[in-house]
Design an enzyme around this catalytic site. Sequence first.
Site: not given
Length: 326
Positions: A52, A205, A209, A242
């Site tokens: 990205i 994780y 975020k 990704t």
Amino acid sequence: MWPLCLIVPVLRNYYIATKVVLQQLLGRSFLLPVLPQHDGKVAIVTGGAKGIGFYTSKHLARLGMHVIIAGNNETDGNEAVRRIQQDTLNEKVEFLFCDLASMKSIRNCVQNFKARNLSLHLLVNNAGVMFVPEGRTKDGFEAHFGVNYLGHFLLTNLLLDILRKSGTKDFNARVVTVSSATHLNGQLNFDDLQSSHSYSAHGAYAQSKLALVLFTYYLQHLLTEEGSYVTANAVDPGVVNTDLYKHLWYPGRFVKWTTGWLLLRSAEDGATSSIYTSVSPDLEGIGGCYICNGGRTKSADVSYDMELQKKLWIESCKMSALPVSA
């Protein structure tokens, strides 16, 4: 057999990801509008060498911006610079070393940038790690918390003075921070922010975020209070194909490898919300938003808790050896 406290975050993340994938498949993809040129404007994109970040950097360069890719791999960074320069015919693209897992490296990066005497109109906090095995940064922080969140917290704060000077009433400087729908599964445990007990990669994780969204909202609160011409927004790119998925459980990796091209967004598509939030006139002077698929969306209820935002900000200042400002 794994304890329930480790299994639940995994199941919740997969549930959230499945919902997002279905929404992507059944909904309409966001198409970037024609965006104005930004000749002479300067942007820093962390993790801009791949995924990205690469397509974000490339599009910003195509709009005429002076793009600085900040990353921890000089070979990948210089190759990305070469490709972007070749594809956009914009020579003002360069690499700047910055290891978000090292506060010393972050400070050196900012020092090297400031020595250039450039303005800074855009900071895209894009880089990150996902579902990595338990590990620590060079400063002893849990990897997700340290790289995804705390590294960007420090970088942003060290660059705020230049952003403030560069922003004007008619053209605000912008901080764009890439979060994820998994922040909905995030929980902040102030007694164990470094996930030292019962480590869950999925839980760590999600926590990082969520921390990024809380940080974005409180940063905007402080910027508004002081009257700065700088805005801060968070972005959700969707579920994107990704290299970050290499640490998934095997069933997840198998699905990604075999059907990712069909089910997941491409990295180029995943960059659209980051690009839109970075340069669209629609968001001029507007901050404190969570942008998904090109539109303002509600984030997790807990992310709007200002006391929680403030508490995290104060703790983050202490951990990154910054003066406490709240």
